[in-house]
Design an enzyme around this catalytic site. Sequence first.
Site, PDB file in Angstrom:
ATOM      1  CD  GLU A  25      10.736   1.806  10.552  1.00  0.00           C
ATOM      2  OE1 GLU A  25      10.729   2.675   9.663  1.00  0.00           O
ATOM      3  OE2 GLU A  25      10.482   0.605  10.319  1.00  0.00           O
ATOM      4  CE  LYS A  63       3.352   3.364   3.123  1.00  0.00           C
ATOM      5  NZ  LYS A  63       3.797   3.592   4.505  1.00  0.00           N
ATOM      6  CG  LEU A  83       8.753   2.498   4.642  1.00  0.00           C
ATOM      7  CD1 LEU A  83       8.672   1.361   3.632  1.00  0.00           C
ATOM      8  CD2 LEU A  83       7.366   3.019   4.974  1.00  0.00           C
ATOM      9  CE1 TYR A 122       0.283   2.021   4.232  1.00  0.00           C
ATOM     10  CE2 TYR A 122       1.180  -0.198   4.385  1.00  0.00           C
ATOM     11  CZ  TYR A 122       1.050   1.086   4.893  1.00  0.00           C
ATOM     12  OH  TYR A 122       1.693   1.423   6.059  1.00  0.00           O
TER      13      TYR A 122
END
Length: 283
Positions: A177, A145, A201, A31
């Site tokens: 993160e 993702k 990511l 996505y």
Amino acid sequence: MIYFMNGQFTDQEGCTISIDDRGYYFGDGVYEVVKVYNGELYTAEEHFNRLVESAEKVKMVLPYSKEELIGIASELVKANQIETGHIYIQATRGVSPRTHQFPEIPVTPVVTAYAINNPRPLKNIEEGVRVKIVDDVRWLRCDIKSLNLLGNVLAKQEAFEAGCAEALFVRDGIVMEGSSSNVFGIKNGTVYTHPATNLILNGITRRVVMKLCEELAIPFVEKEFTPIEALSMDEFFLTSTTAEITPIVSIDGHPIGNGQPGTVTKQLQEAFARQIPVPVKAN
């Protein structure tokens, strides 16, 4: 509200997901979230490049080209009269009887998308947020993702229950993160963040910050750092498509710097705001 599903723009009643959709069974899909400012898609090329890359990494062939996907997103913005908001788009591997391996008979990925108004989080941007350290127990392909977000969801909930806006993932003693963001520390005027490996990511706003640092001659270093080093930073901030550049004023209850958004963070916020698309004035 107008949605997109498998080649058609439709209302909500026209959006029917099969119980045999592999996204429902396995989270077998990818996505993207694309920001809209003043009716324009922001960093669309970068987002849809990443969507295509994520699909390739999970061996999925999208039924639309990058240019077609951008066209779909643009049409949703127009149809829903979005001024400031975002596009959500996802692709699952498709509809097939439940088996862990890929379908033996090829199926077409299911692509869905919508656009909603969503104002800029100005309060958080101006005042900053608190975060909570959470053990990173996610899988090892955080660079994709994907729809497999349960680890992120549980971490975000743990942070929420502690009165914090975000979870700060730590794996093997290293700050990684956030549960839905990238994170950065600033020490003596230098910006530090975890390298773009398979364990995080590589956020689009993360890349924007890298570019802004270069333009502003702010030293930028991709380097691992520990939670103890994080607590000793002069400033800290997180980035995402919807959060933009948000200061972090405390970690696990410990104030960062003086507990207020710092000067370098504000400098980056101002530079970010300057490159947001502005309304087009009528002649």
